[in-house]
Scaffold this active site. Sequence first.
Site, short mmCIF file in Angstrom:
data_model
loop_
_atom_site.label_atom_id
_atom_site.label_comp_id
_atom_site.label_asym_id
_atom_site.label_seq_id
_atom_site.Cartn_x
_atom_site.Cartn_y
_atom_site.Cartn_z
N GLY A 217 -28.46 27.58 1.09
CA GLY A 217 -28.54 27.54 2.55
C GLY A 217 -27.62 28.56 3.17
O GLY A 217 -27.15 29.47 2.49
N ASN A 218 -27.38 28.43 4.44
CA ASN A 218 -26.40 29.30 5.09
C ASN A 218 -25.70 28.52 6.19
O ASN A 218 -26.03 27.37 6.44
CB ASN A 218 -27.07 30.58 5.61
CG ASN A 218 -28.15 30.27 6.63
OD1 ASN A 218 -27.87 29.72 7.69
ND2 ASN A 218 -29.38 30.60 6.29
N ARG A 219 -24.75 29.15 6.83
CA ARG A 219 -23.87 28.43 7.75
C ARG A 219 -24.39 28.30 9.18
O ARG A 219 -23.65 27.88 10.06
CB ARG A 219 -22.52 29.13 7.82
CG ARG A 219 -21.80 29.13 6.51
CD ARG A 219 -20.40 29.59 6.79
NE ARG A 219 -19.77 30.08 5.59
CZ ARG A 219 -18.54 30.57 5.55
NH1 ARG A 219 -17.84 30.65 6.65
NH2 ARG A 219 -18.04 31.00 4.42
#
Length: 400
Positions: A217-219
Amino acid sequence: MPKDVLKGKKIVLGVTGGIAAYKSAFLIRELIKRGAEIKAVMTPAATEFIAPLTLSSLSQNNVVVNIFPESKSNSTNLSTWHIDLAMWADLILIAPATINTVAKIAHGFADNALTTVVSASRSPVIIAPAADVDMYENPVTKENFQKLESLGYFFVYAEEGELASGLTGMGRFAGINKIIDAAEIVLSGYKKDLSGRKILITAGPTYEDIDPVRFIGNRSSGRMGFALARAAFLRGADVTVISGPSSETAYPEIKRINVRSAAEMKKQVLIELKKNDSLIMAAAVADYRPARVSAKKLKKEQKLSEIKITRTDDILSSIDNTGKTVIGFALETDNELTNAEKKLKEKNLDIIVLNSLKDKGSGFEFDTNRITIIRKSGKAVKLPLQSKFQAANKILTELT
Ligand code: CTP
């Protein structure tokens, strides 16, 4: 931190006599927290639902209820207080507004302190009506709403839901956050300039599952996408949000489609874009995904380097842009302008919004952003650090 638009703003809060009047106390608290100065004006009926002392204590100001002085024994006070108060205001916010007060304003009455101030005012006026369903949907009420809207009054319409009467339907007082967003929009000089527009917005990250427990995922928090959705809705657009996993919330009138992966987001964008005239791709779509999702939790003996990774489809490059206005985002850490301009061309966009992670206060975890708006024509406008909601409004103006 950039200055809050509401800070130091002078707001006359009109409170009228409906059950939602008690919520004006919460509204005052939030506006005061944001640094606004509040003077409340109540109709006599409003005082049946909430005490002037409550609003006075919260606003730290006198509350006006009577149009005439209470005591006639002293020499007559030739006060033009209603003109003074109307001139003082940067904004008049009537929340909640009963259908009676709406009808009076629509017909030019000035028979109590509030309607008198409104009739004397030069400032913008926001009306947030609330009533029981049949009163709210009465054709006469609707006609009054339309008339006032065409005269430039800014409406924050009621929502659908449970009502004090026990009935369910339209008429519930709008959420406090929505009313405060509207105050910010109006005080920033925006109008319902996106009326009739249908805008699709993507928000948040995507999660690409490895197994039932882990994902790539990412932030991204979704804040920028949801700020765009809220602002577009308040400026009159019909809004659909396709959101990856995000704890951000929209208003009930905004259609929200929750997705998890880039593939799910792509599928929904292709379906929804047909129904919309514009697309704003604010989502931070993952560029890679595991080639296959393991049905069972992978044991730690399985090395991470053994997980086969493959590219996700680029959503912006998969859509049919014909007749649509498409805005993309570019999140860069170096060679910002060159990279953003390259993406603008490659992805056939009308506009690209550049976010640089190098800029202080910009990025996923902040409420603020410093953006550069780059148009197809090549013109780039670098904006100062501002709240994501303010930045969203600047981006939306590109669609007007
Ligand atoms: N985007 C997309 N589909 C993807 C990846 C990104 O539609 N699979 C969109 C994003 O929503 C954004 C724009 O493309 O509006 C640019 O995203 P960004 O991550 O900055 O660029 P990438 O094209 O992914 O390139 P890179 O990660 O190499 O910078």
